[in-house]
Design a protein around this motif. Sequence first.
Motif, PDB file in Angstrom:
ATOM      1  N   ARG A  91      12.356  -0.986 -38.202  1.00 40.88           N
ATOM      2  CA  ARG A  91      12.918  -2.231 -37.673  1.00 40.88           C
ATOM      3  C   ARG A  91      14.412  -2.109 -37.395  1.00 40.88           C
ATOM      4  O   ARG A  91      14.909  -2.637 -36.409  1.00 40.88           O
ATOM      5  N   ALA A  92      15.158  -1.408 -38.240  1.00 36.61           N
ATOM      6  CA  ALA A  92      16.592  -1.264 -38.020  1.00 36.61           C
ATOM      7  C   ALA A  92      16.869  -0.450 -36.752  1.00 36.61           C
ATOM      8  O   ALA A  92      17.758  -0.789 -35.952  1.00 36.61           O
ATOM      9  N   ALA A  93      16.085   0.610 -36.559  1.00 37.42           N
ATOM     10  CA  ALA A  93      16.260   1.422 -35.355  1.00 37.42           C
ATOM     11  C   ALA A  93      15.888   0.627 -34.110  1.00 37.42           C
ATOM     12  O   ALA A  93      16.554   0.728 -33.062  1.00 37.42           O
ATOM     13  N   LEU A  94      14.846  -0.188 -34.228  1.00 37.22           N
ATOM     14  CA  LEU A  94      14.431  -1.001 -33.090  1.00 37.22           C
ATOM     15  C   LEU A  94      15.499  -2.026 -32.732  1.00 37.22           C
ATOM     16  O   LEU A  94      15.823  -2.229 -31.558  1.00 37.22           O
ATOM     17  N   LYS A  95      16.069  -2.674 -33.756  1.00 40.32           N
ATOM     18  CA  LYS A  95      17.132  -3.659 -33.495  1.00 40.32           C
ATOM     19  C   LYS A  95      18.325  -2.990 -32.813  1.00 40.32           C
ATOM     20  O   LYS A  95      18.894  -3.532 -31.849  1.00 40.32           O
ATOM     21  N   GLU A 136       2.313  -3.210 -38.626  1.00 37.93           N
ATOM     22  CA  GLU A 136       3.330  -2.351 -38.016  1.00 37.93           C
ATOM     23  C   GLU A 136       3.814  -2.868 -36.669  1.00 37.93           C
ATOM     24  O   GLU A 136       4.407  -2.114 -35.901  1.00 37.93           O
ATOM     25  N   ASP A 137       3.544  -4.133 -36.379  1.00 40.43           N
ATOM     26  CA  ASP A 137       3.992  -4.703 -35.103  1.00 40.43           C
ATOM     27  C   ASP A 137       5.425  -5.205 -35.253  1.00 40.43           C
ATOM     28  O   ASP A 137       5.703  -6.400 -35.322  1.00 40.43           O
ATOM     29  N   HIS A 138       6.356  -4.248 -35.343  1.00 39.16           N
ATOM     30  CA  HIS A 138       7.751  -4.594 -35.588  1.00 39.16           C
ATOM     31  C   HIS A 138       8.397  -5.268 -34.386  1.00 39.16           C
ATOM     32  O   HIS A 138       9.347  -6.032 -34.548  1.00 39.16           O
ATOM     33  N   VAL A 139       7.924  -4.979 -33.186  1.00 41.15           N
ATOM     34  CA  VAL A 139       8.495  -5.626 -32.006  1.00 41.15           C
ATOM     35  C   VAL A 139       8.331  -7.137 -32.108  1.00 41.15           C
ATOM     36  O   VAL A 139       9.294  -7.907 -31.988  1.00 41.15           O
ATOM     37  N   SER A 140       7.106  -7.584 -32.340  1.00 40.37           N
ATOM     38  CA  SER A 140       6.869  -9.030 -32.396  1.00 40.37           C
ATOM     39  C   SER A 140       7.587  -9.655 -33.578  1.00 40.37           C
ATOM     40  O   SER A 140       8.150 -10.760 -33.472  1.00 40.37           O
ATOM     41  N   ALA A 141       7.605  -8.956 -34.720  1.00 38.65           N
ATOM     42  CA  ALA A 141       8.274  -9.522 -35.899  1.00 38.65           C
ATOM     43  C   ALA A 141       9.769  -9.678 -35.655  1.00 38.65           C
ATOM     44  O   ALA A 141      10.366 -10.724 -35.967  1.00 38.65           O
ATOM     45  N   LEU A 142      10.377  -8.652 -35.096  1.00 38.59           N
ATOM     46  CA  LEU A 142      11.822  -8.712 -34.856  1.00 38.59           C
ATOM     47  C   LEU A 142      12.167  -9.743 -33.786  1.00 38.59           C
ATOM     48  O   LEU A 142      13.133 -10.503 -33.922  1.00 38.59           O
ATOM     49  N   LEU A 143      11.383  -9.788 -32.722  1.00 40.41           N
ATOM     50  CA  LEU A 143      11.638 -10.770 -31.666  1.00 40.41           C
ATOM     51  C   LEU A 143      11.408 -12.188 -32.175  1.00 40.41           C
ATOM     52  O   LEU A 143      12.088 -13.127 -31.756  1.00 40.41           O
ATOM     53  N   ARG A 144      10.457 -12.359 -33.082  1.00 43.15           N
ATOM     54  CA  ARG A 144      10.215 -13.694 -33.629  1.00 43.15           C
ATOM     55  C   ARG A 144      11.401 -14.140 -34.486  1.00 43.15           C
ATOM     56  O   ARG A 144      11.796 -15.308 -34.445  1.00 43.15           O
ATOM     57  N   GLU A 145      11.984 -13.213 -35.231  1.00 37.33           N
ATOM     58  CA  GLU A 145      13.096 -13.545 -36.105  1.00 37.33           C
ATOM     59  C   GLU A 145      14.384 -13.809 -35.328  1.00 37.33           C
ATOM     60  O   GLU A 145      15.140 -14.729 -35.641  1.00 37.33           O
ATOM     61  N   GLN A 146      14.651 -12.979 -34.301  1.00 36.25           N
ATOM     62  CA  GLN A 146      15.965 -13.036 -33.657  1.00 36.25           C
ATOM     63  C   GLN A 146      15.907 -13.223 -32.141  1.00 36.25           C
ATOM     64  O   GLN A 146      16.963 -13.316 -31.508  1.00 36.25           O
ATOM     65  N   GLY A 147      14.750 -13.283 -31.575  1.00 46.92           N
ATOM     66  CA  GLY A 147      14.668 -13.366 -30.129  1.00 46.92           C
ATOM     67  C   GLY A 147      13.847 -14.515 -29.593  1.00 46.92           C
ATOM     68  O   GLY A 147      13.494 -14.535 -28.419  1.00 46.92           O
ATOM     69  N   ASN A 148      13.506 -15.493 -30.445  1.00 40.25           N
ATOM     70  CA  ASN A 148      12.769 -16.676 -29.987  1.00 40.25           C
ATOM     71  C   ASN A 148      11.467 -16.284 -29.297  1.00 40.25           C
ATOM     72  O   ASN A 148      11.165 -16.713 -28.192  1.00 40.25           O
ATOM     73  N   LEU A 149      10.680 -15.446 -29.981  1.00 37.20           N
ATOM     74  CA  LEU A 149       9.454 -14.913 -29.399  1.00 37.20           C
ATOM     75  C   LEU A 149       8.457 -16.016 -29.072  1.00 37.20           C
ATOM     76  O   LEU A 149       8.236 -16.932 -29.859  1.00 37.20           O
ATOM     77  N   GLN A 150       7.846 -15.892 -27.903  1.00 39.17           N
ATOM     78  CA  GLN A 150       6.717 -16.741 -27.531  1.00 39.17           C
ATOM     79  C   GLN A 150       5.555 -15.823 -27.165  1.00 39.17           C
ATOM     80  O   GLN A 150       5.666 -15.020 -26.236  1.00 39.17           O
ATOM     81  N   ALA A 151       4.454 -15.900 -27.928  1.00 39.51           N
ATOM     82  CA  ALA A 151       3.284 -15.075 -27.655  1.00 39.51           C
ATOM     83  C   ALA A 151       2.313 -15.882 -26.811  1.00 39.51           C
ATOM     84  O   ALA A 151       1.690 -16.825 -27.294  1.00 39.51           O
ATOM     85  N   TRP A 152       2.240 -15.544 -25.543  1.00 40.36           N
ATOM     86  CA  TRP A 152       1.339 -16.244 -24.634  1.00 40.36           C
ATOM     87  C   TRP A 152      -0.040 -15.593 -24.719  1.00 40.36           C
ATOM     88  O   TRP A 152      -0.196 -14.404 -24.405  1.00 40.36           O
ATOM     89  N   ARG A 153      -1.018 -16.375 -25.087  1.00 44.52           N
ATOM     90  CA  ARG A 153      -2.395 -15.884 -25.085  1.00 44.52           C
ATOM     91  C   ARG A 153      -3.018 -16.306 -23.762  1.00 44.52           C
ATOM     92  O   ARG A 153      -3.327 -17.472 -23.548  1.00 44.52           O
TER      93      ARG A 153
END
Length: 695
Positions: free
Chosen positions: A522-526, A550-567
């Motif tokens: 997660r730190a490297a991804l950020k 292991e879905d760090h993209v969605s977790a990090l974007l949810r925490e700091q990027g206002n993630l919206q998961a469109w189904r």
Amino acid sequence: MNLFDTYIAVDWSGGNDRGATPKADAIWACVAGEEPVYLRNRQLAEDWLATRLETEAGKRVCVGFDFPFGYPAGFAKHLTGDEDALALWDWFEARIEDVPKSNNRFDVAGAINANLPDIGPFWGNGLKRDIDHLPRKGLSRTNGDFAERRAVEKLAKGSFSCWQLSGAGSVGSQVMMGLPVLTRLRRRFGAAVWPFEALDRAVAFVEIWPSLLAKSFPTDKIKDAGQVRAVANAMAAMDAQGTLEHALKKGEGAGAEGWILGVGAEDLLEAAMRPTDLPKPPKLRDDCFALPAGVDWTPVDDALARLEAAVSRVVGVEQVSHTRVVGRVVAEVITARRSNPPAPNSAVDGYGFAHGAAGEGDQVLPLLSGRAAAGGAYEGAVPYGSAIRVLTGAILPDGVDTVVLEEDCSVTATHVAFRGPVRPRANTRKAGEDVVAGDQVFDAGHVLRAQDAGLLAALGVDRVPVFERLRVGVLSTGDELVEPSQDAPSDRTYDANRPMLLQLAQAWGFEAVDLGHVPDDRAALKSRLDEAAAGCDVILTSGGASAGDEDHVSALLREQGNLQAWRIALKPGRPLALALWQGVPVFGLPGNPVAAFVCALIFARPACLKLAGAGWAAPQGFMVPAAFEKRKKPGRREYLRARMGPDGVEVFASEGSGRISGLSWSDGLVELPDGAAEIVRGDLVRYLPYGSFGL
């Protein structure tokens, strides 16, 4: 230390008063750091400049004017007896009469021509009355005492001749009407004129060319206003960077012809030509991707409509050469600089004459010596009742309006014979029958193609206002991925999505930025996302966007990027993660290559085109017979890999999202509707060729 404290750019005009409402092709002036000023005539412009120079007393001021300060070698000496350009300034100031609604520039030019052998260099009588010795067309001139262009203009491609007094590019009128004003201001303020004098006084006059110094400028409603702002700011930036002094030195030794600021120093101007005052598009709203409460599965059409409403242009504006426009998005309306064709011309090789001189039966007309050819116009007039040899593309000589095809004629050394009747204007092209000067050629948002580059060149359009290339970053994530150059055990996967998505971005005309591969850290991804946000306008990721451990993209974007998961009710694909990272939109695409490819085509491409300043692009589909059978349940739209066969459109044998070979096998997609369907061979289905996705 800067050479100057104040920088002023002036876009001059040789015409009459333009009225109180700001207009193009008038006089515009701008002080660096300020807003452009509209000046409706030369009298007001001279007063404004004088007042401004008085205000700047005690400061060092550089004033740039966009017309030549000199003529081709030999002209100053011919008129004044002295090869001194400033003596020529005085000569014009003593003879030019100028009031807001009229001036005598055409008469002065005619008088100059009259004192030279044959027909002198000036041309372009813009008045209704004829003026002795001043032809309306440049091809009518016969005097060769002076070059058509100065030495500097041969280097500044696209610049115009100072001999032309009317029509598109009539720089000659600007020169003749501008030099007297500069002479008076020079006398009043003791200005030094570059490159004729050392710049050791408080005020300096320099010759500028906006197309060189203002390759990027704001898309003002009036282009001239944006240009003077950009040029004034560019001169200030050049001085701050130290490149202005270098550019000025390039003009040393130019003699009485003068020099254009920046010519010969183009390699040092790039930073100054990207002005800092370009209006930046607003960032996307933090909640732009949010779905209404209660939305669960989103139909494809609804998702596309919401995405279209959510995104807007995020790139600035620049100007590029017409030779480098393919894939670029037009930033403002482009108009034709001249007509195509610019003059009546012949469509065939043959013999031209006045139609009224030919009758119904067999015709025999006297044949003049000489000919009219493309690039070699016939300089005289063809007498009524005579004919002349005319080649394809040649401008029709005066007295010719009709051409008979060469194969339909019998010719001797003195006569041409053909069978009538011949229709009027046969085998000729009218001036502007394709495009007329001033016509709108392309709207803002148009994505330019190779054929558009040809049209721009034909119309004399060199510098083209376009939006900056959208910088599309592509990032792969996951411990399981390895590069194709490595040996991979069976529990590792070669990274197929990143090269595929990078080359999709390139094919769509964007600047593809390879963000590499980040493991499940997660730190490297950020850190990588932070770097990407600083250098990209949009980020595409693949994989890691679901809700697993292991879905760090969605977790990090949810925490700091206002993630919206469109189904999205879509196969293949379904999850589409949308977020903003430091204001930069992020598209989280599925990890399976087929799903990533389809979602990129259906969702990422139109969104990126709108972010790039183009319009929202829906693919063009066609109804074709099915060469397959399929039963489909309701609830999701489906896209099948497909290609055209002899009996209709065929589909790939497997619908698995990991079967990437089906993408290479196919040349398009079959789109099946949201509802239930039972397709048998011969039924019409909607086929979307990859060409409709810009591939």
